[in-house]
Design a protein around this motif. Structure first.
Motif, mmCIF file in Angstrom:
data_model
loop_
_atom_site.group_PDB
_atom_site.id
_atom_site.type_symbol
_atom_site.label_atom_id
_atom_site.label_comp_id
_atom_site.label_asym_id
_atom_site.label_seq_id
_atom_site.Cartn_x
_atom_site.Cartn_y
_atom_site.Cartn_z
ATOM 1 N N ASN A 186 34.057 36.327 37.648
ATOM 2 C CA ASN A 186 35.248 37.031 37.168
ATOM 3 C C ASN A 186 36.430 36.958 38.125
ATOM 4 O O ASN A 186 37.480 37.515 37.857
ATOM 5 C CB ASN A 186 34.920 38.505 36.884
ATOM 6 C CG ASN A 186 34.292 39.194 38.093
ATOM 7 O OD1 ASN A 186 34.527 38.807 39.239
ATOM 8 N ND2 ASN A 186 33.480 40.214 37.835
ATOM 9 N N MET A 187 36.231 36.265 39.250
ATOM 10 C CA MET A 187 37.322 36.155 40.215
ATOM 11 C C MET A 187 37.358 34.757 40.793
ATOM 12 O O MET A 187 36.334 34.073 40.916
ATOM 13 C CB MET A 187 37.146 37.177 41.341
ATOM 14 C CG MET A 187 37.373 38.615 40.936
ATOM 15 S SD MET A 187 37.251 39.725 42.355
ATOM 16 C CE MET A 187 35.493 39.635 42.701
ATOM 17 N N ALA A 188 38.552 34.311 41.158
ATOM 18 C CA ALA A 188 38.744 33.038 41.842
ATOM 19 C C ALA A 188 39.991 33.157 42.679
ATOM 20 O O ALA A 188 40.770 34.110 42.560
ATOM 21 C CB ALA A 188 38.852 31.886 40.845
ATOM 22 N N ALA A 189 40.195 32.191 43.543
ATOM 23 C CA ALA A 189 41.413 32.176 44.361
ATOM 24 C C ALA A 189 42.120 30.853 44.123
ATOM 25 O O ALA A 189 42.100 30.326 43.006
ATOM 26 C CB ALA A 189 41.044 32.388 45.827
ATOM 27 N N PRO A 221 41.318 36.292 23.938
ATOM 28 C CA PRO A 221 42.205 37.173 23.166
ATOM 29 C C PRO A 221 43.663 37.090 23.638
ATOM 30 O O PRO A 221 44.254 38.089 24.085
ATOM 31 C CB PRO A 221 41.605 38.555 23.433
ATOM 32 C CG PRO A 221 41.025 38.455 24.795
ATOM 33 C CD PRO A 221 40.502 37.060 24.920
ATOM 34 N N LEU A 222 44.223 35.881 23.570
ATOM 35 C CA LEU A 222 45.598 35.692 24.029
ATOM 36 C C LEU A 222 46.559 36.510 23.165
ATOM 37 O O LEU A 222 46.595 36.366 21.945
ATOM 38 C CB LEU A 222 45.975 34.210 23.976
ATOM 39 C CG LEU A 222 45.295 33.300 25.010
ATOM 40 C CD1 LEU A 222 45.682 31.850 24.770
ATOM 41 C CD2 LEU A 222 45.633 33.728 26.420
ATOM 42 N N SER A 260 43.825 37.586 28.270
ATOM 43 C CA SER A 260 44.753 38.088 27.247
ATOM 44 C C SER A 260 46.190 37.681 27.512
ATOM 45 O O SER A 260 47.009 37.685 26.588
ATOM 46 C CB SER A 260 44.654 39.624 27.160
ATOM 47 O OG SER A 260 44.963 40.211 28.416
ATOM 48 N N THR A 261 46.532 37.360 28.730
ATOM 49 C CA THR A 261 47.922 36.984 29.049
ATOM 50 C C THR A 261 47.971 35.552 29.549
ATOM 51 O O THR A 261 47.035 35.068 30.191
ATOM 52 C CB THR A 261 48.493 37.919 30.121
ATOM 53 O OG1 THR A 261 47.694 37.824 31.317
ATOM 54 C CG2 THR A 261 48.505 39.357 29.629
ATOM 55 N N TRP A 262 49.077 34.905 29.243
ATOM 56 C CA TRP A 262 49.243 33.493 29.646
ATOM 57 C C TRP A 262 50.702 33.281 30.035
ATOM 58 O O TRP A 262 51.592 33.423 29.217
ATOM 59 C CB TRP A 262 48.867 32.569 28.486
ATOM 60 C CG TRP A 262 48.833 31.110 28.888
ATOM 61 C CD1 TRP A 262 49.833 30.211 28.744
ATOM 62 C CD2 TRP A 262 47.751 30.434 29.508
ATOM 63 N NE1 TRP A 262 49.445 28.992 29.239
ATOM 64 C CE2 TRP A 262 48.158 29.101 29.722
ATOM 65 C CE3 TRP A 262 46.470 30.817 29.911
ATOM 66 C CZ2 TRP A 262 47.347 28.146 30.309
ATOM 67 C CZ3 TRP A 262 45.651 29.878 30.495
ATOM 68 C CH2 TRP A 262 46.100 28.552 30.681
ATOM 69 N N SER A 308 42.031 37.263 33.326
ATOM 70 C CA SER A 308 43.365 36.690 33.487
ATOM 71 C C SER A 308 43.267 35.418 34.304
ATOM 72 O O SER A 308 42.250 35.178 34.975
ATOM 73 C CB SER A 308 44.312 37.682 34.166
ATOM 74 O OG SER A 308 43.856 37.969 35.483
ATOM 75 N N VAL A 309 44.310 34.622 34.229
ATOM 76 C CA VAL A 309 44.373 33.425 35.061
ATOM 77 C C VAL A 309 44.663 33.873 36.487
ATOM 78 O O VAL A 309 45.593 34.650 36.718
ATOM 79 C CB VAL A 309 45.474 32.470 34.555
ATOM 80 C CG1 VAL A 309 45.594 31.271 35.482
ATOM 81 C CG2 VAL A 309 45.165 32.031 33.136
#
Length: 633
Positions: free
Chosen positions: A522-525, A610-611, A567-569, A543-544
């Motif tokens: 669920n996380m990246a850098a 769910p964008l 959900s957001t882009w 999220s991205v």
């Protein structure tokens, strides 16, 4: 004039010989030391047509030198028509045609003789003992005039473009010791007359287009030490008479269409060092008589239809290379095979062998490669393999091994390739594996491994490929994995229990591919600079990651974020505008091209998220991906 030419020759003898060695120039050796040619020709006949009649009547000298292209020296007659820079290429072929009549040695290499009349030249050189014209562009049929060289002992015409059948006149060369015709386009069956070459020690016909069965007369060549017909189109069975060639040291029949059983008489060849029969259609059980070949070092019998391994093969005490891959072998591996303590390469892939591996494998101390994939081996992997300190390859995927990975594998400091994919291995990955400092590749995918990925993997300094997908691993990937600076490909897909952050991949500057499908990350850098493929489908990202907006990754081509919870882009493809110290967008009156974020991206997949945005807004957001071909949203 002749005397002056001899003086030049003797004074430059050393330079001439050095030139010949350094540039692979022609050599012509007649065995007797030349003397200065005399001008007084009274009472002599110029029988050789070489203007130096003294030698014609003095058999202890050359009788062949001092023509336009040759000069006397310690080697008696050496060609002067060297291939110097800028020299006329035809010079060499002219010298070939004018070769001294009494020569016993005609040797050329990498000289263009494609237009030469080989038959005409040979017909005027009846004293030849050595004829070597390797890689000289010779083409057409081997002329029947070859049969006039009754003194010939060595014939090398390899790496030319000779074609058609062998002339039966070859059978008249009864003094021949070496016949090398490999790497041509010769075809047809072998003439039965070859059986007359009773003094022949080497017969090398590799890499031609010969066909049919081997003539029975070939087994008359009882002096043969090397017999190679590899890479032809021979067919039929191997005669039991092969056992009569008791002087054989090398028998190479690979890459043909031989069929039927390997005759038990092969065990008579007790001097054999190389037995190469791979890529044929030999069938039936391997004969127990192979055990008599205690001096055999190389046995390559892969890609045939052999059905069983006799325990007697454990008596082949000198064996260094054993390849029985891609046959139809069944049954278990005889424990006697572990007596082969000199064996370095052991290949038995893609058969139907079953049962457990012998626990005594650890006494095969010379083993550097163990290749067993594509069989039905079961049971636990012997821990004694960890005693094989020379081992560089363990390849045993696609079997039915079960139980835990032996911690003793950690002692294999020289191991380079470690493949145990698609078995039924269970338990945790032992942290001792981090001691295998020479590893380039780990493949453990498709097992039933549990627990976490050991932090000790961060101690593998040259690891490039790490495949752990389709297991039951859980927990977070250790941050220490960011120390594997050489890692180029990572796949942990299908481990639903893996969770947490992938932040460590930012430190892997060589990383090109990350596959982490069906996990719970669920996380990246940030992304590493050489990354080409990033597949994070079916994880838990909401999220991205913001860090992806602050660093351009010019190599990224494929990004898959399907079926997450995003959900957001935001605007994608162009880096954010620079801001001033107060955080306001900097204004510049000069137009500047946008700083592209992913200029090489061809595939973007974000479907199943769910964008919360309109389609046209999404399309507008990816306008700065100039190489984009595939979009799924």
């Amino acid at each position: 004039m002749l005397a002056s030419r001899h003086s030049w020759a003797w004074s430059t003898k050393l330079e001439l010989l050095m030139w010949m060695v350094g540039f692979q120039a022609l050599s012509l050796q007649l065995g007797a030391q030349a003397q200065t040619c005399v001008d007084n020709t009274s009472g002599f006949t110029d029988s050789g047509g070489d203007t130096c009649v003294f030698y014609d009547q003095q058999p202890q000298y050359c009788g062949c030198c001092d023509t336009e292209y040759f000069v006397a020296d310690i080697a008696c007659c050496s060609c002067k028509a060297f291939r110097e820079t800028g020299a006329d290429p035809s010079t060499m072929s002219v010298a070939f045609s004018a070769w001294p009549v009494k020569a016993t040695n005609l040797s050329m290499q990498q000289v263009d003789l494609s237009t030469a009349d080989l038959g005409a030249v040979l017909s005027r050189l009846p004293n030849l003992e050595t004829l070597s014209l390797a890689d000289c562009g010779l083409q057409g049929n081997l002329p029947s005039e070859i049969g006039t060289l009754s003194q010939l002992k060595s014939l090398h015409l390899n790496s030319n473009r000779l074609s058609g059948p062998l002339p039966p006149e070859l059978g008249g060369l009864t003094k021949l010791l070496t016949l090398v015709l490999k790497a041509n386009a010769l075809s047809g069956g072998l003439p039965s007359e070859l059986g007359n070459l009773v003094n022949l020690k080497t017969l090398d016909l590799e890499g031609n287009q010969f066909s049919g069965s081997l003539p029975s007369e070939i087994w008359n060549l009882s002096s043969l030490m090397i017999f190679s017909v590899t890479k032809n189109r021979f067919s039929g069975s191997l005669s039991a008479e092969v056992g009569s060639l008791t002087n054989l040291m090398m028998l190479q029949l690979g890459f043909n269409q031989f069929s039927g059983p390997l005759p038990s008489e092969i065990g008579n060849l007790i001097g054999l060092k190389h037995l190469i029969i791979e890529q044929n259609a030999f069938s039936g059980p391997l004969p127990p008589e192979l055990g008599k070949l205690s001096g055999l070092m190389f046995f390559k019998a892969g890609v045939n239809q052999f059905t069983s391994i006799p325990p007697e093969m454990g008596e082949m005490s000198s064996l260094f290379w054993l390849d029985l891959g891609s046959n139809q072998l069944t049954g278990s591996l005889p424990p006697e095979i572990t007596k082969l303590t000199r064996l370095g390469m052991f290949r038995i892939p893609y058969n139907s062998l079953s049962g457990s591996l012998p626990s005594e494998l650890g006494r095969m101390a010379s083993l550097f490669a163990l290749s067993l994939p594509g069989n039905q081996f079961a049971g636990s992997i012997p821990s004694s393999i960890g005693d094989l300190s020379q081992l560089k390859l363990v390849v045993a995927e696609d079997n039915d091994f079960s139980g835990p990975l032996p911690p003793d594998f950690g002692k294999l400091k020289m191991l380079y390739l470690f493949r145990l994919a698609r078995n039924r291995l269970s338990g945790e990955i032992p942290p001792e594996l981090g001691g295998m400092a020479g590893l380039d590749e780990i493949q453990l995918q498709g097992n039933q491994l549990t627990g976490s990925v050991p932090a000790s993997f961060g101690q593998l300094p040259i690891l490039k490929y790490l495949y752990l997908q389709s297991n039951q691993l859980s927990g977070e990937l250790p941050r220490e994995m960011g120390n594997i600076s050489s890692l180029t490909s990572l796949d942990v897909s299908g481990n639903k229990g893996l969770t947490g952050s992938l932040a460590f991949i930012e430190d892997l500057t060589a990383l090109e591919s990350v596959q982490a499908v069906d996990c719970a990350f669920n996380m990246a850098a940030g992304l590493p600079p050489k990354l080409e493929t990033l597949n994070l489908a079916r994880n838990s990202f909401s999220s991205v990651p913001a860090e992806w907006r602050t660093r351009s990754v010019e190599s990224l081509k494929v990004l898959n974020l399907e079926e997450n919870a995003i959900s957001t882009w935001e605007l994608t493809g162009v880096m954010p505008d620079e801001t001033d110290a107060d955080g306001r967008t900097a204004c510049n009156t000069d137009f500047q091209a946008p700083h592209l974020q992913w200029p090489q991206m061809t595939t973007l997949r974000v479907s199943g998220n769910p964008l919360n945005m309109r389609v046209r807004d999404f399309i507008g957001s990816i306008a700065y991906l100039p190489m984009l071909v595939t979009v799924e949203a």
